[in-house]
Design a protein around this motif. Structure first.
Motif, PDB file in Angstrom:
ATOM      1  N   ALA A 245      15.018  64.305  65.211  1.00  0.00           N
ATOM      2  CA  ALA A 245      15.616  63.019  65.594  1.00  0.00           C
ATOM      3  C   ALA A 245      14.736  62.322  66.633  1.00  0.00           C
ATOM      4  O   ALA A 245      14.501  61.107  66.557  1.00  0.00           O
ATOM      5  CB  ALA A 245      17.020  63.251  66.150  1.00  0.00           C
ATOM      6  N   THR A 246      14.209  63.092  67.595  1.00  0.00           N
ATOM      7  CA  THR A 246      13.366  62.495  68.640  1.00  0.00           C
ATOM      8  C   THR A 246      12.068  61.964  68.044  1.00  0.00           C
ATOM      9  O   THR A 246      11.618  60.863  68.390  1.00  0.00           O
ATOM     10  CB  THR A 246      13.035  63.547  69.725  1.00  0.00           C
ATOM     11  OG1 THR A 246      14.254  64.089  70.195  1.00  0.00           O
ATOM     12  CG2 THR A 246      12.281  62.929  70.877  1.00  0.00           C
ATOM     13  N   ALA A 247      11.466  62.749  67.162  1.00  0.00           N
ATOM     14  CA  ALA A 247      10.204  62.314  66.550  1.00  0.00           C
ATOM     15  C   ALA A 247      10.404  60.995  65.800  1.00  0.00           C
ATOM     16  O   ALA A 247       9.566  60.085  65.899  1.00  0.00           O
ATOM     17  CB  ALA A 247       9.675  63.395  65.612  1.00  0.00           C
ATOM     18  N   GLN A 248      11.515  60.885  65.082  1.00  0.00           N
ATOM     19  CA  GLN A 248      11.761  59.639  64.331  1.00  0.00           C
ATOM     20  C   GLN A 248      12.006  58.476  65.290  1.00  0.00           C
ATOM     21  O   GLN A 248      11.546  57.352  65.051  1.00  0.00           O
ATOM     22  CB  GLN A 248      12.944  59.810  63.362  1.00  0.00           C
ATOM     23  CG  GLN A 248      12.726  60.882  62.287  1.00  0.00           C
ATOM     24  CD  GLN A 248      11.324  60.875  61.684  1.00  0.00           C
ATOM     25  OE1 GLN A 248      10.762  59.835  61.359  1.00  0.00           O
ATOM     26  NE2 GLN A 248      10.726  62.050  61.541  1.00  0.00           N
TER      27      GLN A 248
ATOM     28  N   ALA B 165      14.180  69.991  73.967  1.00  0.00           N
ATOM     29  CA  ALA B 165      14.159  70.431  72.567  1.00  0.00           C
ATOM     30  C   ALA B 165      12.727  70.606  72.057  1.00  0.00           C
ATOM     31  O   ALA B 165      12.418  71.593  71.371  1.00  0.00           O
ATOM     32  CB  ALA B 165      14.912  69.421  71.702  1.00  0.00           C
ATOM     33  N   ALA B 166      11.848  69.665  72.410  1.00  0.00           N
ATOM     34  CA  ALA B 166      10.461  69.744  71.927  1.00  0.00           C
ATOM     35  C   ALA B 166       9.770  70.999  72.466  1.00  0.00           C
ATOM     36  O   ALA B 166       9.076  71.711  71.732  1.00  0.00           O
ATOM     37  CB  ALA B 166       9.688  68.498  72.357  1.00  0.00           C
ATOM     38  N   VAL B 167       9.964  71.264  73.747  1.00  0.00           N
ATOM     39  CA  VAL B 167       9.318  72.437  74.351  1.00  0.00           C
ATOM     40  C   VAL B 167       9.931  73.725  73.802  1.00  0.00           C
ATOM     41  O   VAL B 167       9.218  74.695  73.519  1.00  0.00           O
ATOM     42  CB  VAL B 167       9.417  72.370  75.896  1.00  0.00           C
ATOM     43  CG1 VAL B 167       8.912  73.666  76.534  1.00  0.00           C
ATOM     44  CG2 VAL B 167       8.626  71.177  76.421  1.00  0.00           C
ATOM     45  N   ARG B 168      11.251  73.724  73.602  1.00  0.00           N
ATOM     46  CA  ARG B 168      11.893  74.926  73.033  1.00  0.00           C
ATOM     47  C   ARG B 168      11.345  75.219  71.636  1.00  0.00           C
ATOM     48  O   ARG B 168      11.110  76.367  71.273  1.00  0.00           O
ATOM     49  CB  ARG B 168      13.416  74.759  72.971  1.00  0.00           C
ATOM     50  CG  ARG B 168      14.133  75.042  74.251  1.00  0.00           C
ATOM     51  CD  ARG B 168      13.986  76.506  74.719  1.00  0.00           C
ATOM     52  NE  ARG B 168      14.966  77.402  74.119  1.00  0.00           N
ATOM     53  CZ  ARG B 168      14.686  78.593  73.622  1.00  0.00           C
ATOM     54  NH1 ARG B 168      13.447  79.050  73.631  1.00  0.00           N
ATOM     55  NH2 ARG B 168      15.638  79.346  73.110  1.00  0.00           N
ATOM     56  N   LEU B 169      11.159  74.164  70.839  1.00  0.00           N
ATOM     57  CA  LEU B 169      10.621  74.376  69.486  1.00  0.00           C
ATOM     58  C   LEU B 169       9.249  75.061  69.572  1.00  0.00           C
ATOM     59  O   LEU B 169       8.982  76.033  68.857  1.00  0.00           O
ATOM     60  CB  LEU B 169      10.498  73.038  68.741  1.00  0.00           C
ATOM     61  CG  LEU B 169      10.008  73.137  67.305  1.00  0.00           C
ATOM     62  CD1 LEU B 169      10.989  73.912  66.436  1.00  0.00           C
ATOM     63  CD2 LEU B 169       9.764  71.758  66.696  1.00  0.00           C
ATOM     64  N   SER B 170       8.403  74.571  70.471  1.00  0.00           N
ATOM     65  CA  SER B 170       7.074  75.180  70.619  1.00  0.00           C
ATOM     66  C   SER B 170       7.174  76.629  71.094  1.00  0.00           C
ATOM     67  O   SER B 170       6.404  77.481  70.654  1.00  0.00           O
ATOM     68  CB  SER B 170       6.232  74.383  71.625  1.00  0.00           C
ATOM     69  OG  SER B 170       5.852  73.151  71.070  1.00  0.00           O
TER      70      SER B 170
ATOM     71  N   VAL C  85      15.505  72.317  65.909  1.00  0.00           N
ATOM     72  CA  VAL C  85      14.689  71.605  64.915  1.00  0.00           C
ATOM     73  C   VAL C  85      15.285  70.222  64.647  1.00  0.00           C
ATOM     74  O   VAL C  85      14.562  69.220  64.598  1.00  0.00           O
ATOM     75  CB  VAL C  85      14.589  72.414  63.596  1.00  0.00           C
ATOM     76  CG1 VAL C  85      13.931  71.592  62.507  1.00  0.00           C
ATOM     77  CG2 VAL C  85      13.807  73.710  63.841  1.00  0.00           C
ATOM     78  N   GLN C  86      16.610  70.161  64.501  1.00  0.00           N
ATOM     79  CA  GLN C  86      17.272  68.865  64.255  1.00  0.00           C
ATOM     80  C   GLN C  86      17.037  67.896  65.404  1.00  0.00           C
ATOM     81  O   GLN C  86      16.751  66.719  65.186  1.00  0.00           O
ATOM     82  CB  GLN C  86      18.783  69.077  64.124  1.00  0.00           C
ATOM     83  CG  GLN C  86      19.228  69.215  62.689  1.00  0.00           C
ATOM     84  CD  GLN C  86      20.730  69.462  62.612  1.00  0.00           C
ATOM     85  OE1 GLN C  86      21.460  69.304  63.600  1.00  0.00           O
ATOM     86  NE2 GLN C  86      21.186  69.855  61.449  1.00  0.00           N
ATOM     87  N   ALA C  87      17.157  68.395  66.620  1.00  0.00           N
ATOM     88  CA  ALA C  87      16.990  67.526  67.796  1.00  0.00           C
ATOM     89  C   ALA C  87      15.566  66.993  67.871  1.00  0.00           C
ATOM     90  O   ALA C  87      15.343  65.811  68.165  1.00  0.00           O
ATOM     91  CB  ALA C  87      17.336  68.294  69.069  1.00  0.00           C
TER      92      ALA C  87
END
Ligand SMILES: [Zn+2]
Length: 471
Positions: free
Chosen positions: A458-461, A149-154, A453-455
């Protein structure tokens, strides 16, 4: 009462209907082909662009090979014609009247998982930022899905700004992390380089990933990541040998912060045999004349990351000296340290840093230099200039269309200057990689963006809580 009677008047209603139909006609004409039509098209003709920046001086006017009122035709993943008055009865037509076509940006240095730590360590230099925001990540166990998810966001953010090729210098925390990271790159539609950072115990996994996930993918390239310093000499030696064994580039961060000079990167690179490998060095800010000459002598490529260098108070790269030495330099966005994926801001910063240092507005890079550096120059840094970086027949259809009619860009004065000094990701109307549409009519393609973005949220938190617990 008067208002109500006007609203109900048949004349007004007919007039309103006519207006409504006219508006629909206008909007469908302006909208152009749908995402589905472009994705399914065997041939696409971008027609009547006000400017096409081919980046090839022999094709058009000036050093960027500019064509006016021109067309670009591609079939599948390949450009087949660039010129004026092109016709193709089988092609889907994309009207580019009033717009600017240029090659997609080549981002030669990034860490895509770092969308997870945007805003972290705002007032820290590199070494303190690494201590607070990066090194503790080894202990929080980023899962495959979280890395994905993080890489997809970038990647979505990169597409929005018109990047079509990216070097993802991955911290490769675990094999599961690597799996999610690479899958996200594959799913993004971008052309990508995966630089795998692994200890010697991970070398077999690195070989496996290269063979199984990268070599079999049409848009992927593999690199070995390492770090130069006398304290890491054994690892640097082993990774230099691995890069040569795999015939890939060795990717290193060199003298980004001035305190790193005490690590003696150049002595370590010499002793480790790193110069025997193909080398890409990131930042390379604090260098002596001799070190610049050494990079040039070994045809070492450089990734310059001006926004990151400003954010981390790292310093100003010696670009004019590197150019004089003949070193190939590209531009990078460098992950979480710049907090934005804005290729236009990055070009502005590359120019600005040299001007504030030299107090000379004509110093390298100029507007023309930086437009080339961000596209064909980046392709040369990656040895991909035969496939990408300019718009000529035979090259891959990796290109973007800018809309200069927006409030931040209009009116037309000197569009080359305006791309650099006025351009924003919102001006990027279309992005194609390998002829496939990744951004259409100003919108990044793909329906799952809200979920991504939601995923990541959640991971960042989760990670912030885990880091608090470690303290
Ligand atoms: Zn970096």
């Amino acid at each position: 009462m008067v208002y109500r009677s006007i609203r109900r008047s048949p004349v007004v209603m007919i007039f309103a209907l006519v207006l409504c139909n006219y508006a629909q006609t206008l909007s469908s004409a302006a909208a152009g082909p749908t995402v589905e039509a472009l994705a399914a098209a065997a041939r696409i003709l971008i027609r009547n662009a006000a400017l096409v920046l081919t980046m090839e001086p022999q094709v058009g006017i000036g050093p960027l090979g500019i064509l006016e009122t021109a067309d670009v035709l591609f079939a599948g993943e390949t450009i087949v014609a660039v010129g004026t008055g092109l016709q193709d009865a089988d092609a889907v037509i994309l009207d580019a009247t009033g717009k600017i076509v240029l090659p997609g940006f080549v981002d030669v240095h990034n860490h895509l998982w770092q969308s997870l730590i945007r805003g972290c360590g705002t007032d820290k230099d590199l070494l303190d930022w690494l201590k607070e925001c990066v090194f503790p990540m080894r202990g929080v166990g980023i899962t495959e899905q979280e890395a994905y998810a993080a890489v997809r966001l970038s990647t979505l953010d990169l597409i929005a700004t018109g990047v079509t090729t990216v070097v993802d210098d991955s911290h490769s925390f675990t094999p599961a992390f690597v799996a999610g990271n690479v899958r996200a790159l594959q799913d993004s539609g971008l052309r990508f380089v995966y630089a795998y950072c692994g200890s010697t115990e991970r070398f077999n996994d690195m070989r496996r990933v290269k063979t199984a996930l990268i070599d079999s993918h049409p848009r992927a390239t593999f690199q070995v990541c390492s770090h130069p310093g006398m304290g890491l000499l054994d690892w640097l030696t082993a990774t230099s040998r691995l890069a040569q064994e795999l015939h890939v580039t060795l990717n290193l961060h060199v003298n980004e912060n001035i305190k790193q000079r005490q690590d003696e990167a150049f002595k370590a690179m010499q002793l480790a045999g790193a110069f025997d490998a193909k080398l890409l060095v990131n930042h390379a800010i604090h260098l002596t004349d001799e070190e610049i000459a050494q990079l040039a002598a070994h045809d070492v490529r450089v990734a310059h990351n001006p926004l990151s260098n400003m954010r981390l108070a790292s310093g100003i790269i010696r670009l004019p000296e590197m150019r004089a030495a003949g070193i190939k330099v590209g531009l990078g966005l460098d992950g979480g340290t710049n907090d934005t994926s804005d290729a236009f801001a990055n070009m502005r910063a590359a120019i600005g840093l040299q001007r504030v240092k030299s107090l000379a507005p004509h110093t390298f890079p100029t507007v023309i230099d930086v437009l080339r550096m961000g596209s064909l120059g980046g392709a040369e840094v990656l040895d991909m200039e035969h496939n990408i970086g300019s718009l000529i027949p035979g090259k891959k259809a990796d290109l973007i269309i800018l809309d200069p009619s927006h409030i931040n860009f209009a009116p037309r004065w000197d569009w080359l200057s305006q791309i650099v000094f006025n351009g924003q990701p919102s001006n990027v109307a279309y992005v194609f990689v390998d002829g496939k549409p990744l951004k259409v009519a100003g919108r990044v393609v793909g329906g799952e963006q809200a979920e991504i973005v939601q995923a990541v949220e959640a991971t960042a938190q989760r990670i912030k809580k885990a880091l608090q617990a470690q303290k």
